[in-house]
Design an enzyme around this catalytic site. Structure first.
Site, PDB file in Angstrom:
ATOM      1  N   GLN A  51       0.827  -1.208  -0.112  1.00 44.65           N
ATOM      2  CA  GLN A  51      -0.256  -0.109  -0.061  1.00 44.65           C
ATOM      3  C   GLN A  51       0.855   1.378  -0.070  1.00 44.65           C
ATOM      4  O   GLN A  51       0.247   2.421  -0.246  1.00 44.65           O
ATOM      5  CB  GLN A  51      -0.749   0.031   1.252  1.00 44.65           C
ATOM      6  N   CYS A  88     -10.977   0.262   3.310  1.00 39.15           N
ATOM      7  CA  CYS A  88      -9.401  -0.024   3.113  1.00 39.15           C
ATOM      8  C   CYS A  88      -8.933   1.478   3.058  1.00 39.15           C
ATOM      9  O   CYS A  88      -9.360   2.242   2.184  1.00 39.15           O
ATOM     10  CB  CYS A  88      -9.173  -0.818   1.846  1.00 39.15           C
TER      11      CYS A  88
END
Ligand code: NI
Length: 154
Positions: A51, A88
């Protein structure tokens, strides 16, 4: 220590499989520190290295009980199920209902290279599963039963 940019939405790196950490060197320790800073800055529950653009099997989780650092995490046990809403940091403003195990045990290495196991239920189990999925290029939207993005509950 630094806050890194979180990769979002259709960024291709989110779909790649991360590599195992073979040696815990200064780069991995800095990565862990930066991931913690980035997680807290974003006020998230968990963050996986891809990420922030690093394809390594490294995860940090904090459900409000302190930071948990996981290197090469593997879910070695799961039991039961829970169905709840999930989001998320890489998919801001979106949410969906996802079925996850009620309880899991994750096996991982700590920053000293020691292998440990940790069990988690409810939100912690959900966070472990969600973050390990990131290491395999899987997003919660792949698994969601229902998209709740537009069902704004005021
Ligand atoms: Ni995520």
């Amino acid at each position: 220590m630094a806050i890194r940019i979180i990769r979002k939405d259709d960024d291709e790196i989110l779909r790649k499989v991360s590599k195992k950490v073979e040696v815990i060197d200064d780069r991995i320790l800095t990565l862990l520190d930066d991931m913690k800073d980035t997680l807290y800055d974003a006020q998230g529950v968990g963050l996986a290295a891809p990420q922030i653009g690093v394809l390594r099997r490294v995860v940090v989780v904090d459900i409000g009980e302190g930071i948990i650092e996981l290197i090469n995490p593997v879910i070695v046990y799961e039991n039961g199920e829970q169905v709840d809403e999930e989001g998320c940091l890489s998919l801001p403003g979106r949410s969906g209902i996802v079925k996850r195990p009620e309880k899991v045990i994750v096996r991982a290495m700590d920053r000293e290279g020691k292998t440990f196991e940790m069990s988690g239920t409810e939100l912690l189990a959900r966070a472990f599963c969600h973050e390990v999925d990131h290491l395999n290029g899987v997003l919660y939207t792949d698994k969601m039963i229902r998209d709740t993005t537009d069902s704004s509950e005021e």
